[in-house]
Design an enzyme around this catalytic site. Structure first.
Site, short mmCIF file in Angstrom:
data_model
loop_
_atom_site.label_atom_id
_atom_site.label_comp_id
_atom_site.label_asym_id
_atom_site.label_seq_id
_atom_site.Cartn_x
_atom_site.Cartn_y
_atom_site.Cartn_z
N ARG A 117 0.95 -1.18 0.16
CA ARG A 117 0.09 -0.14 -0.02
C ARG A 117 0.98 1.30 0.02
O ARG A 117 0.51 2.31 -0.58
CB ARG A 117 -1.08 -0.01 1.20
CG ARG A 117 -2.17 -1.10 0.94
CD ARG A 117 -2.93 -1.35 2.08
NE ARG A 117 -2.25 -2.53 2.69
CZ ARG A 117 -2.25 -3.28 3.91
NH1 ARG A 117 -3.27 -2.51 4.62
NH2 ARG A 117 -1.66 -4.07 4.18
N GLU A 142 3.81 -7.19 13.60
CA GLU A 142 2.70 -7.54 14.44
C GLU A 142 2.41 -8.97 14.42
O GLU A 142 2.06 -9.68 15.70
CB GLU A 142 1.55 -6.87 13.92
CG GLU A 142 0.44 -6.44 15.24
CD GLU A 142 -0.62 -5.55 14.71
OE1 GLU A 142 -0.59 -4.90 13.51
OE2 GLU A 142 -1.72 -5.31 15.69
P1 AMP Z 1 4.10 -2.69 11.93
O1 AMP Z 1 5.32 -3.29 11.49
O2 AMP Z 1 3.60 -3.54 13.45
O3 AMP Z 1 3.98 -1.18 12.32
O4 AMP Z 1 3.01 -2.93 10.96
C1 AMP Z 1 2.87 -1.85 10.06
C2 AMP Z 1 2.61 -2.93 8.71
O5 AMP Z 1 1.50 -3.85 8.51
C3 AMP Z 1 2.09 -1.97 7.63
O6 AMP Z 1 2.38 -2.24 6.23
C4 AMP Z 1 0.28 -1.90 7.61
O7 AMP Z 1 -0.11 -2.07 6.44
C5 AMP Z 1 0.23 -3.52 8.32
N1 AMP Z 1 -0.65 -3.43 9.50
C6 AMP Z 1 -0.27 -3.57 10.71
N2 AMP Z 1 -1.48 -3.60 11.30
C7 AMP Z 1 -2.55 -3.31 10.80
C8 AMP Z 1 -3.78 -3.27 11.05
N3 AMP Z 1 -4.53 -3.21 12.24
N4 AMP Z 1 -4.62 -2.80 9.73
C9 AMP Z 1 -4.17 -2.77 8.50
N5 AMP Z 1 -2.78 -2.87 8.35
C10 AMP Z 1 -2.13 -3.23 9.35
#
Ligand code: AMP
Length: 181
Positions: free
Chosen positions: A64, A101
């Site tokens: 995205r 995550e």
């Molecule tokens: P993080 O590395 O934990 O900051 O996760 C960020 C990445 O995971 C991004 O590329 C987001 O698109 C995706 N992502 C993580 N959590 C969500 C969520 N609750 N909703 C949508 N996309 C998420």
């Protein structure tokens, strides 16, 4: 009545409960991207802090971040760098492992995508724990980029990603936040 940017974006983002696993509120921006005005206002909001600055490259995180980053690069008259999941780029790459995550993965970019001293803005749709963006910051800095800022449409502040990037000395700009998750 005129909607604020925050109201307009919140109204255009769809939340899918329990996706991709129970307990995750997935913030789906496909509905924002499909809304011409919300998409334009998002890109305008993301580039706004850098108007008048000379930005060499916008680096977008797959997938995205490509959509938002391509539009930002056009508006800022910058180049674009794709940061991809491993194994997708055809030329010589640099790679970094990062925590998600929901697990661990690796991302990479072309070794020649950045020139030392390039001023770069990093973009993705959302920051949660910050593991993905932290990996991208490491890759870009390893190749000599100067990271001007990292920007995201959505911040999930309770997951600590913004604080993690700020601790690395990266300025963070976001358009809306969802408290709690
Ligand atoms: P993080 O590395 O934990 O900051 O996760 C960020 C990445 O995971 C991004 O590329 C987001 O698109 C995706 N992502 C993580 N959590 C969500 C969520 N609750 N909703 C949508 N996309 C998420």
């Amino acid at each position: 009545m005129k909607q604020s940017l925050e109201e307009a974006l919140r109204a255009s983002i769809r939340t899918i409960p329990d996706y991709p696993k129970p307990g995750i509120q997935f913030r789906d921006i496909t509905t924002l991207l499909g809304d011409a005005r919300a998409f334009r206002r998002s890109v305008d909001g993301l580039v706004h802090p850098y108007a008048g600055l000379k930005i060499d490259k916008v680096a977008g995180i797959e997938a995205r971040g490509f959509i938002l980053g391509g539009a930002m690069a056009h508006q800022l008259s910058s180049g674009f760098i794709p940061i991809r999941k491993k194994g997708k780029l055809p030329h010589e790459t640099v790679r970094v492992a990062y925590s998600l995550e929901y697990g661990i993965d690796e991302m990479e970019m072309h070794r020649d995508a950045v020139n030392a001293g390039d001023k770069v803005i990093l973009v993705d749709d959302l920051i949660a724990t910050g593991g993905t963006a932290e990996g991208a910051v490491k890759l870009l800095r390893q190749m000599g980029a100067e990271i001007v800022a990292a920007c995201f449409v959505i911040d999930l502040p309770d997951l600590g990603g913004r604080a993690k990037l700020e601790a690395l000395g990266v300025e963070v700009n976001t358009l809306i936040s969802y408290e709690g998750d």
